[in-house]
Design an enzyme around this catalytic site. Structure first.
Site, mmCIF file in Angstrom:
data_model
loop_
_atom_site.group_PDB
_atom_site.id
_atom_site.type_symbol
_atom_site.label_atom_id
_atom_site.label_comp_id
_atom_site.label_asym_id
_atom_site.label_seq_id
_atom_site.Cartn_x
_atom_site.Cartn_y
_atom_site.Cartn_z
ATOM 1 N N CYS A 246 142.338 47.253 122.374
ATOM 2 C CA CYS A 246 141.996 46.849 123.743
ATOM 3 C C CYS A 246 141.589 45.384 123.834
ATOM 4 C CB CYS A 246 140.848 47.714 124.263
ATOM 5 S SG CYS A 246 139.374 47.549 123.243
ATOM 6 N N CYS B 270 136.868 53.177 120.419
ATOM 7 C CA CYS B 270 135.826 52.231 120.822
ATOM 8 C C CYS B 270 134.687 52.216 119.801
ATOM 9 C CB CYS B 270 135.278 52.603 122.189
ATOM 10 S SG CYS B 270 136.566 52.862 123.421
HETATM 11 FE FE1 FES Z 1 137.781 48.507 124.209
HETATM 12 FE FE2 FES Z 1 136.437 50.714 124.433
HETATM 13 S S1 FES Z 1 138.186 50.148 125.575
HETATM 14 S S2 FES Z 1 136.136 49.132 123.032
#
Ligand code: FES
Length: 153
Positions: free
Chosen positions: A33, A102
């Site tokens: 992400c 995450c």
């Molecule tokens: Fe990036 Fe959770 S979406 S750390």
């Protein structure tokens, strides 16, 4: 969807901030992400006596980092090295499967900060991991990446 503990640590994260005279600092990025985590550890007599974090990350990243800093305090360096993202997620009564990645940020930021501490104290071969350029993203390390909290401030 999220446990009460996750919501608690997200709403009232523990140990946010930085330690100016930290003995180990680690910063990692999440390749999935792009979020970033920076971890500061204060270590005395091989025991983690304080931990703080800053993150540019999602709520699950905030909650797992908050819990991870709580878990790491009072541990020996060796014990702290063995804290897994699964253990952090379990301490939070679980995370939705889609958010498990995450929790990697917290585990890896702690590991990076511990490695920094061990390098500073001559406890690790400075060439260990020296070939890593961060380009493969497989370990989420942020070597060579441009993100840096200091640069942003
Ligand atoms: Fe990036 Fe959770 S979406 S750390």
């Amino acid at each position: 969807m999220y446990s009460e503990k996750v919501m608690d640590h997200f709403s009232n994260p523990r140990n946010v901030g930085e330690i100016e005279d930290a003995d180990g600092v680690g910063q990692v990025g999440n390749s999935k992400c792009g979020d970033i985590m920076k971890m500061y550890l204060k270590i005395e007599d091989n025991i983690v006596v304080d931990a703080k974090f800053k993150t540019f990350g999602c709520g699950a990243a905030v909650a797992t980092s908050s819990m991870a800093t709580e878990l790491v305090k009072g541990k020996t360096v060796e014990e702290a090295m063995n804290i897994t993202n699964k253990a952090v997620a379990e301490a939070l009564d679980g995370l939705p499967p889609a958010k498990m990645h995450c929790s990697n940020l917290a585990e890896e930021a702690i590991a990076a900060a511990l490695t920094d501490y061990r390098k500073r104290n001559g406890l690790v071969d400075s060439n260990e991991g020296g070939d890593c350029t961060g380009e493969c993203s497989c370990c989420h390390h942020s070597h060579g990446r441009e993100e840096n909290f200091e640069d942003e401030e």
